[in-house]
Design a protein around this motif. Structure first.
Motif, PDB file in Angstrom:
ATOM      1  N   TYR B  63       0.805  -1.202   0.000  1.00  0.00           N
ATOM      2  CA  TYR B  63       0.000   0.000   0.000  1.00  0.00           C
ATOM      3  C   TYR B  63       0.850   1.269   0.000  1.00  0.00           C
ATOM      4  O   TYR B  63       1.924   1.313   0.600  1.00  0.00           O
ATOM      5  N   LEU B  64       0.313   2.273  -0.642  1.00  0.00           N
ATOM      6  CA  LEU B  64       0.916   3.610  -0.630  1.00  0.00           C
ATOM      7  C   LEU B  64      -0.151   4.582  -0.163  1.00  0.00           C
ATOM      8  O   LEU B  64      -1.245   4.651  -0.750  1.00  0.00           O
ATOM      9  N   ILE B  65       0.137   5.338   0.876  1.00  0.00           N
ATOM     10  CA  ILE B  65      -0.849   6.272   1.421  1.00  0.00           C
ATOM     11  C   ILE B  65      -0.805   7.572   0.629  1.00  0.00           C
ATOM     12  O   ILE B  65       0.267   8.153   0.449  1.00  0.00           O
ATOM     13  N   GLN B  66      -1.963   7.995   0.175  1.00  0.00           N
ATOM     14  CA  GLN B  66      -2.030   9.279  -0.514  1.00  0.00           C
ATOM     15  C   GLN B  66      -2.362  10.397   0.477  1.00  0.00           C
ATOM     16  O   GLN B  66      -1.788  11.475   0.442  1.00  0.00           O
ATOM     17  N   SER B  67      -3.320  10.097   1.352  1.00  0.00           N
ATOM     18  CA  SER B  67      -3.645  11.055   2.408  1.00  0.00           C
ATOM     19  C   SER B  67      -4.218  10.283   3.580  1.00  0.00           C
ATOM     20  O   SER B  67      -4.771   9.200   3.400  1.00  0.00           O
ATOM     21  N   GLY B  68      -4.085  10.866   4.762  1.00  0.00           N
ATOM     22  CA  GLY B  68      -4.603  10.193   5.944  1.00  0.00           C
ATOM     23  C   GLY B  68      -3.489   9.649   6.811  1.00  0.00           C
ATOM     24  O   GLY B  68      -2.362  10.139   6.776  1.00  0.00           O
ATOM     25  N   CYS B  69      -3.817   8.629   7.586  1.00  0.00           N
ATOM     26  CA  CYS B  69      -2.841   8.063   8.520  1.00  0.00           C
ATOM     27  C   CYS B  69      -3.233   6.637   8.855  1.00  0.00           C
ATOM     28  O   CYS B  69      -4.391   6.346   9.133  1.00  0.00           O
ATOM     29  N   VAL B  70      -2.258   5.750   8.804  1.00  0.00           N
ATOM     30  CA  VAL B  70      -2.479   4.336   9.112  1.00  0.00           C
ATOM     31  C   VAL B  70      -1.517   3.928  10.216  1.00  0.00           C
ATOM     32  O   VAL B  70      -0.403   4.445  10.296  1.00  0.00           O
ATOM     33  N   LEU B 110      -6.148   5.603  11.245  1.00  0.00           N
ATOM     34  CA  LEU B 110      -6.373   6.518  12.362  1.00  0.00           C
ATOM     35  C   LEU B 110      -7.106   7.777  11.895  1.00  0.00           C
ATOM     36  O   LEU B 110      -7.606   8.550  12.713  1.00  0.00           O
ATOM     37  N   LEU B 111      -7.123   7.985  10.586  1.00  0.00           N
ATOM     38  CA  LEU B 111      -7.873   9.087   9.974  1.00  0.00           C
ATOM     39  C   LEU B 111      -8.520   8.520   8.719  1.00  0.00           C
ATOM     40  O   LEU B 111      -8.154   7.443   8.260  1.00  0.00           O
ATOM     41  N   ASP B 112      -9.480   9.247   8.171  1.00  0.00           N
ATOM     42  CA  ASP B 112      -9.970   8.873   6.849  1.00  0.00           C
ATOM     43  C   ASP B 112      -8.773   8.863   5.903  1.00  0.00           C
ATOM     44  O   ASP B 112      -8.003   9.825   5.865  1.00  0.00           O
ATOM     45  N   THR B 113      -8.633   7.775   5.183  1.00  0.00           N
ATOM     46  CA  THR B 113      -7.395   7.567   4.443  1.00  0.00           C
ATOM     47  C   THR B 113      -7.676   7.188   2.990  1.00  0.00           C
ATOM     48  O   THR B 113      -8.611   6.446   2.700  1.00  0.00           O
ATOM     49  N   GLN B 114      -6.858   7.733   2.101  1.00  0.00           N
ATOM     50  CA  GLN B 114      -6.886   7.326   0.705  1.00  0.00           C
ATOM     51  C   GLN B 114      -5.552   6.655   0.405  1.00  0.00           C
ATOM     52  O   GLN B 114      -4.493   7.217   0.697  1.00  0.00           O
ATOM     53  N   ALA B 115      -5.639   5.472  -0.185  1.00  0.00           N
ATOM     54  CA  ALA B 115      -4.411   4.720  -0.429  1.00  0.00           C
ATOM     55  C   ALA B 115      -4.497   3.968  -1.746  1.00  0.00           C
ATOM     56  O   ALA B 115      -5.582   3.654  -2.223  1.00  0.00           O
ATOM     57  N   TYR B 116      -3.330   3.713  -2.317  1.00  0.00           N
ATOM     58  CA  TYR B 116      -3.229   2.876  -3.503  1.00  0.00           C
ATOM     59  C   TYR B 116      -2.751   1.505  -3.073  1.00  0.00           C
ATOM     60  O   TYR B 116      -1.838   1.384  -2.259  1.00  0.00           O
ATOM     61  N   ALA B 117      -3.387   0.473  -3.623  1.00  0.00           N
ATOM     62  CA  ALA B 117      -3.022  -0.894  -3.271  1.00  0.00           C
ATOM     63  C   ALA B 117      -2.605  -1.645  -4.524  1.00  0.00           C
ATOM     64  O   ALA B 117      -3.319  -1.622  -5.529  1.00  0.00           O
ATOM     65  N   LEU B 118      -1.447  -2.292  -4.440  1.00  0.00           N
ATOM     66  CA  LEU B 118      -0.966  -3.096  -5.560  1.00  0.00           C
ATOM     67  C   LEU B 118      -0.742  -4.512  -5.045  1.00  0.00           C
ATOM     68  O   LEU B 118      -0.149  -4.700  -3.983  1.00  0.00           O
ATOM     69  N   SER B 119      -1.223  -5.492  -5.798  1.00  0.00           N
ATOM     70  CA  SER B 119      -1.057  -6.867  -5.321  1.00  0.00           C
ATOM     71  C   SER B 119       0.413  -7.252  -5.385  1.00  0.00           C
ATOM     72  O   SER B 119       1.155  -6.826  -6.272  1.00  0.00           O
ATOM     73  N   LYS B 120       0.816  -8.067  -4.419  1.00  0.00           N
ATOM     74  CA  LYS B 120       2.203  -8.530  -4.403  1.00  0.00           C
ATOM     75  C   LYS B 120       2.513  -9.312  -5.674  1.00  0.00           C
ATOM     76  O   LYS B 120       3.640  -9.263  -6.172  1.00  0.00           O
TER      77      LYS B 120
END
Lengths: 254, 254
Positions: B63-70, B110-120
């Motif tokens: 995963y790559l976080i675009q905005s937010g917090c994980v 921990l916040l509303d988050t936008q993320a990009y997910a790429l399969s392994k």
DNA sequence: CGACGATTTGAGATCTTTCAACGTTGGTGG
DNA sequence: CCACCAACGTTGAAAGATCTCAAATCGTCG
């Protein structure tokens, strides 16, 4: 041992396994790495309390423990020390950060220790032929991370008694890994100083001693001349106290 | 983006960089990995409190976080939770254990988050051509380990106030990484709930609140409607409190 | 024996948790 | 617009956990 002399056959590069295996998946063979360090490395003896390397130094070797016990530790200016991880007989350890970066932790012998040391440069040379070694280094790092998360959880979420129980179980299993219960080598004594255990669980030696005393009064452990002894029948009680089964990563990596 | 279509040119395998580069040394280029996830991954929005993945599941994406917090968290049967690590905008995270092994921790927003997910699996395919990706994964793992050791030291060796100061500095730097102090995007507010901070430093929310109150009375931080605000001039005081400079690894990886 | 390092013990100080109540905020539905 | 609710933050006081200090004991080694 089946790796080849790297200077003789560079054409083998083309026949190395494909990239799918050079990767975070698949199973890794740590025994090959141990074998390489054993055969190619230099043997050295280090006294209890001495450092294999210190925080701030550049670590250029990788180590295999033959006997004894080593801990990763971090020291601060005020003299406090945190034990980050334990390594026992047959464990491989090193600082795997990028070359020429100083390490952020020390490796300290908790017992008189005999270890084999192989320079990273040599390992890199050997890895030219057998790049599977990098998978093994990955595996080592995963083990470190897993242990660190276990410890974080243990210290962050629990009180003294559970922390102690968990750490005792971990050390017990670490020293007796791969040893049959009936074997003469199986040892119920924990040869680690109380001070070191205290530094691992973030607790004062004095308070640790109180906890040990209460565990002794409950019949869970014995203490002889300051040495903790865990009867094989009582290890289960200890594991129940700290919910040892929750820490699946332990079972996976030791 | 310069990686090639893996299905067209398998003969490229022979021209991949030599093993010296496929290794724990050298410098890694994390931006390339981010770029790959950004271009090839799927974008998704996740609400605060939701899980990206849960402990016990098999994680098959990166995963790559675009905005937010994980945050990486670990939960136990009694409901306790330990926050293991924080990830902010631009951070890459995943569980890098061997495939088909269940993970031992959760990733929680921990916040509303936008993320990009790429399969392994996709990443592996791409890595057939650009095996340098594995160096980047190594680098990621080193970052995780370094953070974990910092946290262990922080929780194990220190009292509440210092732990809080350290975590606040870390979060502050995490949110403002790469942002100029004069920029409009620079933000002195810490948008993390007190409960989450408390779980990260192994302290009760109630006690954390007391510590924050005393820090406020000392003029080190502000609190508005429960939100912590750290004036840019005061961050240095906070860093002095927790000896932030000791944690060189922070500076190295953020 | 004497010195040193490690463990042990007790008591008071300090830190941290627990419990219980209250205040604020923001969202939801009437 | 208002009442209501849930989630989070805030506060105070007592209980509990842990630390500090100081002194005693014990084992090991020269």
């Amino acid at each position: 041992m089946h790796y080849q002399n790297p200077t003789t056959n560079l054409s083998n590069l083309a026949s190395r396994p494909d990239a799918r295996q050079l990767d975070f998946s698949g199973s890794w063979d740590i025994d090959s790495l141990k074998q390489i360090i054993l055969e190619e490395g230099l043997r050295s003896s280090i006294q209890r309390g001495k450092f294999v390397f210190r925080q701030g130094e550049v670590v250029d070797k990788i180590y295999l423990i033959q006997s004894g016990c080593v801990a990763f530790t971090r020291h601060c200016a005020e003299g406090h020390r945190q034990v980050l991880d334990f390594f026992y007989r047959e464990s491989v350890f090193s600082d795997l950060t990028e070359d020429s970066r100083p390490t952020t932790f020390s490796a300290q012998c908790l017992l008189d220790t005999q270890a084999y040391a192989l320079s990273k440069a040599s390992l890199r040379r050997i890895a030219t032929i057998t790049p599977e070694i990098f998978q093994t280094l990955n595996s080592l790092m995963l083990r470190l991370l897993s242990q660190a998360y276990d410890s974080l959880y243990n210290i962050g979420c629990r009180h003294g008694v559970e922390r102690v129980a968990f750490t005792l179980c971990k050390i017990f299993d670490g020293f007796n890994a791969g040893i049959d219960v009936d074997s003469a080598r199986f040892d119920c004594n924990i040869p680690i100083r109380q001070i070191d255990i205290a530094d691992a669980i973030g607790v004062t030696p004095v308070y640790l001693n109180q906890i040990l005393k209460s565990l002794k009064e409950d019949g869970v452990i014995d203490i002889n001349k300051g040495t903790i002894n865990i009867n094989i029948n009582n290890i289960k009680i200890l594991k129940d106290i700290c919910n040892y089964e929750e820490f699946s990563s332990i079972k996976r990596f030791i």
